[in-house]
Design a protein around this motif. Structure first.
Motif, PDB file in Angstrom:
ATOM      1  N   CYS A  56       2.757   2.480   0.937  1.00  0.00           N
ATOM      2  CA  CYS A  56       1.578   2.056   1.714  1.00  0.00           C
ATOM      3  C   CYS A  56       0.474   1.587   0.771  1.00  0.00           C
ATOM      4  CB  CYS A  56       1.072   3.189   2.608  1.00  0.00           C
ATOM      5  SG  CYS A  56       2.090   3.495   4.062  1.00  0.00           S
ATOM      6  N   GLY A  57       0.281   2.300  -0.339  1.00  0.00           N
ATOM      7  CA  GLY A  57      -0.714   1.894  -1.323  1.00  0.00           C
ATOM      8  C   GLY A  57      -0.373   0.567  -1.971  1.00  0.00           C
ATOM      9  N   GLU A  58       0.899   0.367  -2.290  1.00  0.00           N
ATOM     10  CA  GLU A  58       1.338  -0.906  -2.883  1.00  0.00           C
ATOM     11  C   GLU A  58       1.119  -2.066  -1.912  1.00  0.00           C
ATOM     12  OE1 GLU A  58       5.424  -0.151  -3.833  1.00  0.00           O
ATOM     13  OE2 GLU A  58       4.914   1.286  -5.420  1.00  0.00           O
ATOM     14  N   ILE A  59       1.460  -1.848  -0.655  1.00  0.00           N
ATOM     15  CA  ILE A  59       1.273  -2.899   0.358  1.00  0.00           C
ATOM     16  C   ILE A  59      -0.205  -3.205   0.527  1.00  0.00           C
ATOM     17  CG2 ILE A  59       1.513  -3.423   2.824  1.00  0.00           C
ATOM     18  CD1 ILE A  59       4.174  -1.753   2.679  1.00  0.00           C
ATOM     19  N   ALA A  60      -1.041  -2.166   0.552  1.00  0.00           N
ATOM     20  CA  ALA A  60      -2.495  -2.375   0.664  1.00  0.00           C
ATOM     21  C   ALA A  60      -3.010  -3.202  -0.512  1.00  0.00           C
ATOM     22  CB  ALA A  60      -3.219  -1.031   0.732  1.00  0.00           C
ATOM     23  N   ASP A  61      -2.534  -2.908  -1.710  1.00  0.00           N
ATOM     24  CA  ASP A  61      -2.954  -3.673  -2.893  1.00  0.00           C
ATOM     25  C   ASP A  61      -2.567  -5.144  -2.774  1.00  0.00           C
ATOM     26  OD1 ASP A  61      -4.029  -1.402  -4.051  1.00  0.00           O
ATOM     27  OD2 ASP A  61      -2.297  -1.034  -5.362  1.00  0.00           O
ATOM     28  N   VAL A  62      -1.335  -5.400  -2.339  1.00  0.00           N
ATOM     29  CA  VAL A  62      -0.873  -6.785  -2.176  1.00  0.00           C
ATOM     30  C   VAL A  62      -1.728  -7.512  -1.135  1.00  0.00           C
ATOM     31  CG1 VAL A  62       1.039  -8.220  -1.343  1.00  0.00           C
ATOM     32  CG2 VAL A  62       1.493  -6.349  -2.939  1.00  0.00           C
ATOM     33  N   LEU A  63      -1.967  -6.871  -0.002  1.00  0.00           N
ATOM     34  CA  LEU A  63      -2.765  -7.498   1.056  1.00  0.00           C
ATOM     35  C   LEU A  63      -4.197  -7.761   0.596  1.00  0.00           C
ATOM     36  CD1 LEU A  63      -1.470  -5.463   4.114  1.00  0.00           C
ATOM     37  CD2 LEU A  63      -1.026  -7.875   3.623  1.00  0.00           C
ATOM     38  N   ASN A  64      -4.782  -6.813  -0.124  1.00  0.00           N
ATOM     39  CA  ASN A  64      -6.140  -7.010  -0.636  1.00  0.00           C
ATOM     40  C   ASN A  64      -6.201  -8.130  -1.658  1.00  0.00           C
ATOM     41  OD1 ASN A  64      -7.532  -5.093   0.915  1.00  0.00           O
ATOM     42  ND2 ASN A  64      -6.861  -3.454  -0.441  1.00  0.00           N
ATOM     43  N   ASN A  65      -5.193  -8.204  -2.527  1.00  0.00           N
ATOM     44  CA  ASN A  65      -5.169  -9.283  -3.522  1.00  0.00           C
ATOM     45  C   ASN A  65      -5.025 -10.645  -2.855  1.00  0.00           C
ATOM     46  OD1 ASN A  65      -5.508  -7.597  -5.726  1.00  0.00           O
ATOM     47  ND2 ASN A  65      -3.317  -7.297  -5.997  1.00  0.00           N
TER      48      ASN A  65
END
Length: 136
Positions: A56-65
């Protein structure tokens, strides 16, 4: 881990407390989220929770980037929050839960409405970014 030491508190219950306290770090350990992000048999262990929460944290990082690259959220995401933190592990989990639940009950109209609204917001954001760029 410390919350799980309390009687009757396992990883799922602990995650519900932690995601309310620190949604920027913790997702809720929900059946639908586990099934979306964990390859093995669904379970409620600390090992599985840590893997799901990390995803979930990795996906959040990708979406934010991606949002930063495209300036999708404008200056503050439209809600007073820093656009760099718009997506959190908790929000990713909620989004996965929503889509999985709507899919499970065959709510195609609801899913289509969500995705159409997202397209409209994206279009408005792009138009606003272009207006800002022209003024500069």
């Amino acid at each position: 881990k410390h919350l799980c030491e309390l009687k009757g508190v396992g990883p799922a219950t602990a995650s519900s407390i932690l995601c309310m306290y620190r949604p920027d770090v913790f997702a809720f350990m929900d059946d639908e989220v586990i099934e979306c992000l964990y390859d093995g048999k669904r379970g409620y262990t600390m090992k599985i929770y840590m893997e799901v929460n990390d995803r979930c944290g990795e996906i959040a990082d990708v979406l934010n980037n991606e949002a930063k690259k495209r300036d999708v959220h404008g200056d503050d995401g439209g809600n007073g929050e820093d656009k760099e933190c718009f997506w959190t592990p908790c929000r990713v989990g909620k989004a996965l839960w929503t889509v999985a639940t709507m899919s499970a009950v065959n709510d195609e109209d609801g899913l289509n409405a969500i995705f159409e609204e997202g397209k409209k917001k994206k279009s408005r954001s792009i138009q606003n970014s272009r207006k800002k760029a022209k003024k500069s």
